[in-house]
Design a protein around this motif. Structure first.
Motif, PDB file in Angstrom:
ATOM      1  N   ARG A  69     -15.020  10.114  -7.223  1.00 32.09           N
ATOM      2  CA  ARG A  69     -13.824  10.151  -8.053  1.00 32.09           C
ATOM      3  C   ARG A  69     -14.155  10.145  -9.540  1.00 32.09           C
ATOM      4  O   ARG A  69     -13.373  10.633 -10.346  1.00 32.09           O
ATOM      5  CB  ARG A  69     -12.915   8.969  -7.729  1.00 32.09           C
ATOM      6  N   ASP A  81      -7.219  12.424  -8.194  1.00 30.21           N
ATOM      7  CA  ASP A  81      -8.352  12.486  -7.278  1.00 30.21           C
ATOM      8  C   ASP A  81      -9.701  12.340  -7.967  1.00 30.21           C
ATOM      9  O   ASP A  81     -10.659  11.850  -7.375  1.00 30.21           O
ATOM     10  CB  ASP A  81      -8.332  13.817  -6.515  1.00 30.21           C
ATOM     11  N   GLU A 125      -2.375   8.486  -9.362  1.00 31.38           N
ATOM     12  CA  GLU A 125      -2.533   9.201  -8.089  1.00 31.38           C
ATOM     13  C   GLU A 125      -3.388  10.449  -8.281  1.00 31.38           C
ATOM     14  O   GLU A 125      -3.084  11.529  -7.780  1.00 31.38           O
ATOM     15  CB  GLU A 125      -1.164   9.541  -7.489  1.00 31.38           C
ATOM     16  N   ASP A 171      -5.917   5.332  -9.670  1.00 30.02           N
ATOM     17  CA  ASP A 171      -4.953   4.896  -8.659  1.00 30.02           C
ATOM     18  C   ASP A 171      -3.525   4.994  -9.185  1.00 30.02           C
ATOM     19  O   ASP A 171      -2.622   5.485  -8.487  1.00 30.02           O
ATOM     20  CB  ASP A 171      -5.258   3.458  -8.227  1.00 30.02           C
TER      21      ASP A 171
END
Length: 417
Positions: A193, A108, A106, A103
């Protein structure tokens, strides 16, 4: 700084720093989170935390703070390093920290690969092997803090995470960089993820390293970093300054708090030619064994002695049942911390430590802020040099790492009498 790493314990940080230095990156190991800038010329920085066994929320907080500092130093890629035996619990920290770092960055998708073939840790079909057996048959199922009872890393990690966990199998890894990249893209498209990647040989880790060149986050054991320095070298961004020379001179001590099978064998081998003082956890809890008594014993020895709490699971479990697991662990770590301060203040300049938790307690007690990375002693364990006014040589060994004669070699490799 080009590459930044966050390790969940101190021996793991040394292990990863060793891998990066061997790969040709000028590497510094930082002890905890600092507000100071990294030294000039540092190409890889490894922040050593002590978050493996603490509450997940606090582990996330500390890891994010470390990551933000590394990003402020200019890091383009972050490595989250955990143990090659995936030490955690169903409510453990690896999954939450990895998701929080995704997170923050940012990003993936991130690899999950604790494999380290040089020490017998291999991943196949998402299952972790130690030597020729599965993880849950290696002795790790009896670990006092993080018992590993399931070798399926996907299944174990899924207990800790919000989303599903993917897999890149060995035949895909062996298909090369393009195949690996496509596999990660497919896993990402399916909403996964965190993706476990198989690796049973160093060549697999090198292929993964190449394929992860553009990944903002990489997670795993130190082996996953084997191929990362080459990505920066190909870009002409490395200086070729990697290892520091061990130059500490003075008395030495060996301390061991690990109860792993490997540590038990190493302690036994060292005791065959050196004096030893065994620390009974019950004696520590009822104060019949004191730091004063241990220090007095140490200074009477003519050879480099070992002071250890290493014992088999049955011997330790009795004290844990009587006093509490956390309380015993705290008492042992506190004893080693106070003892090493006493010995170093008295002139000891070489300290060899066995066990991740013990190593963390020792380094924190010594007030060391950063460590230079020296030559490798055994796979995953480098000589370390700290400057506390005059040089202090250190070796910090994860419980399961090292050959049977590790302690003997380490005493000699981190400096001179």
């Amino acid at each position: 700084m080009l590459l930044g790493a966050i390790a969940d314990d101190f021996t793991g940080a040394s292990d990863l720093a060793n891998t990066l230095a061997k790969g040709g990156m000028a590497t510094t190991q930082f002890v905890g989170i600092t507000a100071d800038p990294a030294p000039f010329g540092c190409e890889a920085g490894v922040v050593a935390l002590k978050t493996r066994s603490i509450a997940a929320e606090e582990a996330v907080r500390q890891s994010l703070e470390a990551a933000r500092w590394l990003l402020a130093q200019g890091c383009e890629q972050i490595v989250f390093k955990y143990c090659s035996t995936f030490d955690s619990t169903p409510k453990g920290n690896i999954g939450p920290v990895a998701e929080a770092l995704l997170d923050l960055l940012e990003a993936d998708v991130a690899v999950v690969c604790p494999a380290f073939p040089a020490t017998g840790r291999r991943l196949f079909m998402g299952h972790l092997f130690v030597g020729d057996g599965l993880l849950n048959e290696s002795g790790m199922e009896n670990h006092p803090l993080t018992p590993m009872t399931d070798p399926d890393i996907r299944r174990w990690l899924r207990l800790q995470t919000r989303g599903e966990v993917g897999l890149v199998p060995l035949h895909t890894v062996r298909g090369g960089v393009s195949a690996i990249g496509q596999a990660f893209a497919e896993q990402q498209a399916q909403g996964r993820r965190l993706v476990v990647a198989d690796a049973v040989a160093d060549g697999d880790l090198l292929l993964l390293g190449q394929a992860l060149a553009d990944h903002r986050l990489v997670t795993g054991g130190s082996g996953i970093a084997m191929g990362l320095p080459e990505n920066f070298r190909k870009a002409g961004r490395l200086s070729r300054r990697a290892h520091a020379a061990a130059s500490a001179a003075g008395p030495a001590v060996v301390l061991c708090g690990s109860c792993s099978k490997a540590s038990q064998a190493q302690v036994a081998a060292y005791l065959a030619a050196h004096p030893g003082l065994a620390l009974d956890p019950a004696a520590l809890m009822d104060k019949t064994m004191t730091v004063d008594r241990a220090a007095d014993w140490f200074w009477r020895q003519k050879q480099v002695p070992i002071i250890y709490s290493t014992a088999d699971a049955a011997a330790v479990s009795g004290a844990q049942a009587r006093y509490g697991r956390a309380e015993v662990a705290e008492a042992v770590e506190g004893f080693f911390a106070t003892l090493v301060r006493r010995l170093v203040d008295g002139g000891v300049r070489r300290v060899v430590v066995g066990g991740g938790e013990t190593s963390g307690a020792v380094v924190e007690a010594l007030g060391v802020s950063s460590l230079q990375i020296g030559e490798e002693i055994d796979p995953g364990v480098p000589a370390l040099l700290a400057d506390r006014g005059d040089p202090l040589g250190l070796a910090l060994k994860s419980g399961n790492f090292g050959a049977n004669d590790f302690f003997e070699k380490a005493v000699q490799r981190i400096g001179t009498p």
